[in-house]
Design a protein around this motif. Structure first.
Motif, PDB file in Angstrom:
ATOM      1  N   LEU A   1      78.307  -6.123  58.981  1.00 56.08           N
ATOM      2  CA  LEU A   1      77.138  -5.326  59.362  1.00 56.08           C
ATOM      3  C   LEU A   1      76.885  -5.341  60.864  1.00 56.08           C
ATOM      4  CD1 LEU A   1      74.643  -6.343  56.505  1.00 56.08           C
ATOM      5  CD2 LEU A   1      75.875  -4.184  56.740  1.00 56.08           C
ATOM      6  N   THR A   2      77.450  -6.324  61.575  1.00 56.72           N
ATOM      7  CA  THR A   2      77.144  -6.467  63.005  1.00 56.72           C
ATOM      8  C   THR A   2      78.335  -6.195  63.918  1.00 56.72           C
ATOM      9  OG1 THR A   2      77.576  -8.859  62.862  1.00 56.72           O
ATOM     10  CG2 THR A   2      75.295  -8.135  62.570  1.00 56.72           C
ATOM     11  N   TYR A   3      79.572  -6.316  63.394  1.00 56.09           N
ATOM     12  CA  TYR A   3      80.743  -6.137  64.258  1.00 56.09           C
ATOM     13  C   TYR A   3      81.002  -4.650  64.486  1.00 56.09           C
ATOM     14  CZ  TYR A   3      85.347  -7.199  66.254  1.00 56.09           C
ATOM     15  OH  TYR A   3      86.431  -7.333  67.095  1.00 56.09           O
ATOM     16  N   ARG A   4      81.430  -4.315  65.694  1.00 52.61           N
ATOM     17  CA  ARG A   4      81.603  -2.899  66.061  1.00 52.61           C
ATOM     18  C   ARG A   4      82.710  -2.204  65.268  1.00 52.61           C
ATOM     19  NH1 ARG A   4      86.078  -2.437  69.204  1.00 52.61           N
ATOM     20  NH2 ARG A   4      86.919  -4.353  70.135  1.00 52.61           N
ATOM     21  N   GLN A   5      83.710  -2.960  64.809  1.00 51.52           N
ATOM     22  CA  GLN A   5      84.855  -2.374  64.102  1.00 51.52           C
ATOM     23  C   GLN A   5      85.146  -3.212  62.858  1.00 51.52           C
ATOM     24  OE1 GLN A   5      88.094  -0.830  66.689  1.00 51.52           O
ATOM     25  NE2 GLN A   5      89.456  -2.055  65.417  1.00 51.52           N
ATOM     26  N   PRO A   6      84.319  -3.073  61.820  1.00 50.15           N
ATOM     27  CA  PRO A   6      84.444  -3.948  60.644  1.00 50.15           C
ATOM     28  C   PRO A   6      85.739  -3.735  59.863  1.00 50.15           C
ATOM     29  CG  PRO A   6      82.901  -2.171  60.188  1.00 50.15           C
ATOM     30  CD  PRO A   6      83.238  -2.087  61.654  1.00 50.15           C
ATOM     31  N   ILE A   7      86.252  -4.806  59.298  1.00 49.98           N
ATOM     32  CA  ILE A   7      87.443  -4.737  58.444  1.00 49.98           C
ATOM     33  C   ILE A   7      87.149  -3.919  57.192  1.00 49.98           C
ATOM     34  CG2 ILE A   7      88.766  -6.168  56.816  1.00 49.98           C
ATOM     35  CD1 ILE A   7      90.059  -6.256  59.420  1.00 49.98           C
ATOM     36  N   VAL A   8      85.986  -4.129  56.603  1.00 44.83           N
ATOM     37  CA  VAL A   8      85.544  -3.383  55.421  1.00 44.83           C
ATOM     38  C   VAL A   8      84.186  -2.772  55.729  1.00 44.83           C
ATOM     39  CG1 VAL A   8      84.926  -3.492  52.979  1.00 44.83           C
ATOM     40  CG2 VAL A   8      86.775  -4.937  53.854  1.00 44.83           C
ATOM     41  N   SER A   9      84.126  -1.466  55.789  1.00 40.54           N
ATOM     42  CA  SER A   9      82.855  -0.804  56.068  1.00 40.54           C
ATOM     43  C   SER A   9      81.947  -0.853  54.836  1.00 40.54           C
ATOM     44  CB  SER A   9      83.099   0.649  56.474  1.00 40.54           C
ATOM     45  OG  SER A   9      81.870   1.333  56.624  1.00 40.54           O
ATOM     46  N   LEU A  10      80.709  -1.298  55.052  1.00 41.90           N
ATOM     47  CA  LEU A  10      79.734  -1.366  53.960  1.00 41.90           C
ATOM     48  C   LEU A  10      78.781  -0.170  53.988  1.00 41.90           C
ATOM     49  CD1 LEU A  10      78.867  -5.192  54.114  1.00 41.90           C
ATOM     50  CD2 LEU A  10      80.615  -4.038  52.740  1.00 41.90           C
TER      51      LEU A  10
END
Length: 536
Positions: free
Chosen positions: A272-281
């Motif tokens: 939820l906080t990282y600019r480029q998430p591994i898995v988009s929620l």
């Protein structure tokens, strides 16, 4: 390919340049590429259950103990659960075709290696690699179906995906048993080579559906990947092994549960906080996706739970052979196969909430018939149960998948597909774990109740024992009274097991009934918009 382009096929913008000389969409090439992906998904899901009826032969072949052989299935599922949500990121970075072709090739190599295994350690290692390759082939099919095809064709594509998801695990044990009997257990894995090569050819030649974004290789969230892996592995292990080890009475299960909770919380925060998430929620912001997510979990529970409890009853209570179990279970697969085209038309023709309620309602009613199961139930009694359940699960599975993405933009399809496939697998694992616990605990409860009702001080029990002793005496047994007590004990335990199976069917029916009610909370998707609307 956008939906607007598909609505106006004369404009040459379909994926991978799949156009004819006249500028129209070349559906033959698209269906060939998509068909190759479907075959790959079928193999990947089939291999979860194909070893189920041949574990004893594999155990003898690799010299494994009873505890070790269960890992042949467990490690495959653990690997799948880790790679499925990651596949969306990989396909966005490299493109669907390269990822799928590589996964199919890896699946072939690891299948051969697994078939050549000479020790349980080697088999567990190769099955883990095989599970990673298989998991990468599962979610991409649904994402492709929802982005490549126009709105009017999506339900048909979804029917194909739903048919594979439901049919593969149903026929897996039957196919596996016959292969082992006709050839050997090695061919459970060697059989993947010809279709695997077909998948590589079709997808490699016609599966150019999208382009990757290599810039995603920069700034990969390694910390998020690590926490996701720890979270999913810990959770899946607890679900798979918890019932065998007495749940929290076992220190390893307890600490892995704590680890799963902590790692899961950190993983969600990171995504939820990282600019480029591994898995988009982001898909969870959509109400329909959130409801569909829960319903897919229940669908997985019903699908895998029904595939688990029926063969177990037939083997333990009716003493059916693997072939007889396979013949009985085939009813479900045949019904699902015949229902698929009708289900597609039904879902297209009505409010999307109706097939959800009808599908899960039928599944609940069908499975609920098993609540009154007796030790005499055989092919025809279970044929009725399976037919109704098969129709319901087929409709519910397709409708739940359709609901999950009905109001999502195409940009979220890959992430949504990974999450839907992940929760279906986890739902199935939870269902199996709960069913195993229900069967164990309720057998003990019913045995206690039956034993109390048929106590030695009871006149009815004394008459029964006297009759049994007389019967044993006529057979020339040295200790007819002891044999009578032993026979009565076995009869009570068998009846307690039958009653516990009835409780297991009740659990599955209750889950489907709750999902049926949840279907009413969905929001109908709007009709496809004009150009640029994306069909959402």
């Amino acid at each position: 390919m956008t939906d607007a382009v598909l609505d106006r096929p004369a404009q040459p913008a379909p994926p991978g340049g799949h156009v004819t000389a006249s500028g129209e969409v070349d559906w033959v090439k698209i269906f060939l590429g998509f068909g190759g992906m479907v075959v790959g998904q079928f193999m990947a899901i089939l291999d979860i259950q194909i070893v189920a009826s041949s574990l004893s032969q594999i155990q003898a072949g690799v010299g494994a103990s009873a505890d070790e052989i269960s890992w042949v299935q467990t490690i495959y599922l653990l690997a799948e659960v880790v790679i499925i949500p990651l596949t969306a990121y990989l396909t966005k970075m490299w493109g669907t075709r390269p990822v799928y072709v590589f996964a199919a090739g890896a699946f072939i190599v690891t299948s051969i290696a697994t078939g050549l295994s000479t020790s349980i350690e080697m088999m567990i290692f190769t099955r883990a690699l095989q599970g990673l390759a298989a998991g990468a082939m599962i979610p991409a099919v649904f994402a492709t179906a929802m982005t490549v095809f126009p709105p009017e064709k999506r339900v048909t594509a979804n029917v194909v995906v739903g048919l594979i998801v439901t049919l593969a695990p149903t026929i897996g044990p039957t196919l596996g048993g016959h292969l082992t009997e006709a050839l050997s257990w090695h061919w459970l894995f060697f059989i993947n080579v010809p279709p695997g090569l077909l998948v590589m050819f079709l997808v490699g030649r016609y599966g150019n559906f999208d382009k990757g974004d290599p810039s995603l290789a920069k700034g990969i969230d390694w910390f998020g990947l690590a926490t996701m892996t720890v979270f999913l592995l810990s959770m899946q292990y607890v679900i798979e092994e918890g019932s065998k080890e007495g749940w929290f009475d076992d220190d390893l299960i307890l600490w892995l549960s704590v680890t799963a909770v902590i790692a899961g919380a950190v993983f969600i925060w990171r995504q939820l906080t990282y600019r480029q998430p591994i898995v988009s929620l982001k898909p969870f912001k959509d109400r329909n996706f959130s409801i569909g997510f829960v319903m897919n979990a229940v669908a997985g529970m019903s699908l895998f739970g029904g595939t688990f409890i029926l063969p177990l009853f037939l083997g333990q209570i009716r003493q059916y052979s693997a072939a007889e179990v396979g013949t009985t279970m085939l009813v479900s697969g045949l019904v699902m196969f015949m229902t698929a085209p009708v289900a597609g038309r039904f879902i297209r023709a009505v409010d999307p909430r109706i097939p959800l309620v009808v599908g899960f309602g039928l599944a609940a009613y069908g499975v609920g018939l098993g609540v009154r199961v007796t030790a005499e139930w055989g092919f025809w009694e279970f044929a009725t149960l399976q037919a109704i359940r098969g129709v319901g699960v087929m409709i519910a599975m397709i409708a739940a998948q359709q609901l999950s993405v009905s109001t999502l933009p195409p940009s979220m399809m890959k992430d949504a597909s990974g999450l839907v496939n992940l929760v279906r697998n986890i739902g199935g694992a939870v269902g199996l774990a709960v069913l195993t616990t229900v069967l164990t605990d309720q057998t003990a409860v019913h045995l206690s109740e039956l034993s109390a009702a048929v106590s030695v001080s009871s006149l009815q029990a004394q008459e029964m024992l006297s009759g049994l002793a007389a019967m044993m005496e006529t057979k020339g047994l040295a200790d007819p009274e002891g044999a009578a007590h032993k026979f009565l004990g076995m009869a009570l335990h068998r009846q307690a097991s039958v009653l516990a199976f009835g409780d297991g069917f009740f659990f599955l029916a209750a889950g489907c009934a709750v999902a049926s009610v949840l279907g009413l909370l969905a929001t109908p998707a709007k009709a496809p918009a004009g150009p640029g609307g994306g069909g959402h």
